[in-house]
Each structure stands twice: as structure tokens, then as C-alpha cells.
Design an enzyme around this catalytic site. Structure first.
Site, short mmCIF file in Angstrom:
data_model
loop_
_atom_site.label_atom_id
_atom_site.label_comp_id
_atom_site.label_asym_id
_atom_site.label_seq_id
_atom_site.Cartn_x
_atom_site.Cartn_y
_atom_site.Cartn_z
N GLY A 1 0.80 -1.23 0.00
CA GLY A 1 0.00 0.00 0.00
C GLY A 1 0.83 1.27 0.00
O GLY A 1 0.29 2.36 -0.18
N LYS B 1 -26.62 33.67 7.87
CA LYS B 1 -26.70 32.21 8.02
C LYS B 1 -26.33 31.80 9.43
O LYS B 1 -25.33 32.28 9.98
CB LYS B 1 -25.74 31.56 7.02
CG LYS B 1 -25.75 30.04 7.07
CD LYS B 1 -24.89 29.45 5.96
CE LYS B 1 -23.62 28.87 6.49
NZ LYS B 1 -22.78 28.18 5.51
N GLY C 1 -26.96 21.67 2.04
CA GLY C 1 -27.98 22.30 2.88
C GLY C 1 -28.00 23.82 2.74
O GLY C 1 -29.07 24.43 2.59
N ARG D 1 -9.81 23.40 6.81
CA ARG D 1 -10.86 23.86 7.72
C ARG D 1 -10.48 23.68 9.19
O ARG D 1 -11.10 24.26 10.06
CB ARG D 1 -12.18 23.14 7.40
CG ARG D 1 -12.86 23.74 6.16
CD ARG D 1 -14.14 23.03 5.81
NE ARG D 1 -13.88 21.78 5.13
CZ ARG D 1 -14.84 20.96 4.69
NH1 ARG D 1 -16.10 21.26 4.90
NH2 ARG D 1 -14.53 19.85 4.06
#
Ligand code: R5P
Length: 278
Positions: free
Chosen positions: A32, A182, A215, A88
Site C-alpha cells: 500500500g 446564516k 444544505g 478547515r
């Protein structure tokens, strides 16, 4: 001279139409582990590697490519990352956590002199990269894709934080822009309220950096319909789509497009013109 990692193979054809692309051998050992071999020679190279799933593999590969290029005597290395994983996770929210993006930036800095990232989540995190680092805006290619469809419409950001992005697209098109307020209620639920803007009878383009569950975009689109908007288009730089998100968003809007920082069935806008400029 460009070197294309396996996370950017979908960009290789278009890049090689305009620039030299060196051949690389990339494979996996039976256990791998990754194997890379660069077959070109030179002084300077631009490595292109996007870091969507499997993120960690793409990251290791870009480090191996950097090492291979240095080993071959390349002196100057630029790295273009259309989608940068871990961006993030840019702060510690619970004691004991890392600033993940800082760890990534430091690793990349071991091999690369310059870093170019598309629409990074938090531009301040570019400061963690030891060399020169740049945030590339996809506003120009997004604006050109929507110019005719949008006509005299409005560009909207789904929240205040995304306003700069909407403004850049709107300014190129010479159009009005605005945003929604939001509030995220849970990881899958967002509450939105429109700000004072008249969308009645107008086409609207909603611009964001990421679409994940969809969403945010669906809520915004439904709200715009209630307010009497004509056609509703949505665009994001990065299509990090969760299962079923493309179908759900497509049903709610007149056109869904993302750039090809990540290859998806709706990656209709190419960032290659911007890559060729670095
Ligand atoms: C938030 O910070 C981002 O800019 C996007 O608005 C968000 O990631 C979109 O997520 P979703 O598609 O799940 O609503």
C-alpha cells in the site's frame, strides 16, 4: 514544466495543451505504500496536486514528488494545490487538538518554495507556509461561465463571510451583490434569513467556497424562490459533495456548477487558465 500528481490527473490534458508536462510514474507497492519516479530533467518545476479523497495519499505523494525533484537537482519548486485538505481545521477548539493546517503547511514547506492554493478556507493560514504562499481566486472563471446565463441578475453570498467572494464575481460582471445571514443549527441544518435586497423577477447566482451536504445552497435557493427570484444558479469553488448532495442541489436550482479543483460530475468550470498563470 509541470508535474501532475494523481490528485490532478483530471487537469493533465488541458494543462498539456498549453505547457510542458513531464512524465511521472506513480504506483503503489503491494503493502500500500506509494512509489513515485520523475522522468524529466530541469531546474524549475510546478507540481500540481489536489488533495481530495484519499487526502492523506495525495499529501504523501506530493512530499515524495518534492523529494524526487530535489534529488534530481531541481532548484526551484512551486506547488499548486487546487483543493487543500485539512484547511478547515485552522484552530484549536478543544484542548489537545492540533492546528492541522499548520502541520500540513510545514510539511509542504520542507520541499516547496512557493505555494498556490485555490480559495483557501482561511487565507490567514497561508502564513504557516515557510515560503511564499498565495490564494488564487476563481472569480474570473466563475464570472465568465455565468455571464450570459445571469444577464442583469444579482450575485449573492450565502453568509456574510462569503461576501468578498460574491463581490469579486459581481464586480467582474458589473452586477449588484448582497448576502444572507446564516446560522448553523447542527452539522446538517442551517437557518437563513435574507438581507434587504430585491430579487423579484431577477436571476440570482449564489457563490460559496464549498458545497458539502448542499444544505446551505438549498435553503438559500428556496428562500430566493419565495422572494420571487427568476432563475437561480449556484456555484462553489470546491465540490466536496456528500452522498446525494449533487442530486438534491440540482433539483432545487436552475444550474449547479463547481470548479474542477475536485473532479465531480458538475465540475463544469476549469481553473486551468489560472494554473497556467502561476
Ligand atoms: C462554510 O463555512 C462554508 O463556506 C460552506 O458554506 C459550507 O461548508 C457548506 O456546507 P453545506 O453544503 O453542508 O451546507
Amino acid at each position: 514544466m509541470f508535474v501532475i500528481g494523481s490528485g490532478a490527473l483530471h487537469l493533465k490534458g488541458e494543462i498539456s495543451e498549453k505547457a510542458d508536462v513531464v512524465e511521472v510514474e506513480i504506483k503503489k507497492f503491494p503493502d500500500g505504500e506509494k512509489y513515485v519516479r520523475v522522468l524529466g530533467e530541469g531546474e524549475e518545476a510546478i507540481v500540481v496536486q489536489s488533495m481530495y479523497h484519499p487526502q492523506d495519499e495525495h499529501l504523501i505523494e506530493v512530499l515524495l514528488l518534492g523529494d524526487a525533484l530535489r534529488e534530481k537537482g531541481f532548484r526551484r519548486l512551486k506547488l499548486v494545490v487546487p483543493y487543500l485538505a485539512y484547511s478547515r481545521q485552522d484552530r484549536v477548539t478543544k484542548e489537545g487538538e492540533p492546528v492541522s493546517i499548520r502541520a500540513i503547511m510545514r510539511m509542504l514547506g520542507l520541499y516547496y518554495d512557493e505555494l498556490y492554493v485555490f480559495d483557501i478556507h482561511n487565507p490567514k493560514t497561508l502564513g504557516f507556509f515557510p515560503g511564499k504562499a498565495y490564494n488564487i481566486s476563481p472569480a474570473r472563471v466563475i464570472a465568465e461561465y455565468f455571464r450570459e446565463k445571469l444577464g442583469e441578475g444579482i450575485v449573492m453570498a450565502p453568509d456574510k463571510g462569503a461576501l468578498e467572494r460574491a463581490r469579486s464575481v459581481a464586480e467582474i460582471l458589473g452586477l449588484e451583490y448582497s448576502h444572507f445571514e446564516k446560522k448553523r443549527i447542527s452539522p446538517t441544518e442551517v437557518q437563513m434569513t435574507p438581507v434587504d435586497v430585491d430579487v423579484k423577477g431577477k436571476n440570482v447566482l449564489i457563490v460559496d467556497d464549498i458545497i458539502s451536504t448542499g444544505g446551505t445552497m438549498i435553503k438559500a435557493a428556496n428562500l430566493l424562490r419565495e422572494l420571487g427570484a427568476e432563475k437561480i444558479f449556484v456555484v462553489a469553488t470546491h465540490g466536496v459533495f456528500a452522498e446525494g448532495a449533487i442530486e438534491r442541489v440540482s433539483k432545487a436550482v436552475d444550474d449547479l456548477a463547481v470548479t474542477n479543483t475536485i473532479p465531480t460530475p458538475v465540475s463544469k468550470i476549469s481553473i486551468v487558465p489560472e494554473i497556467l498563470n502561476v
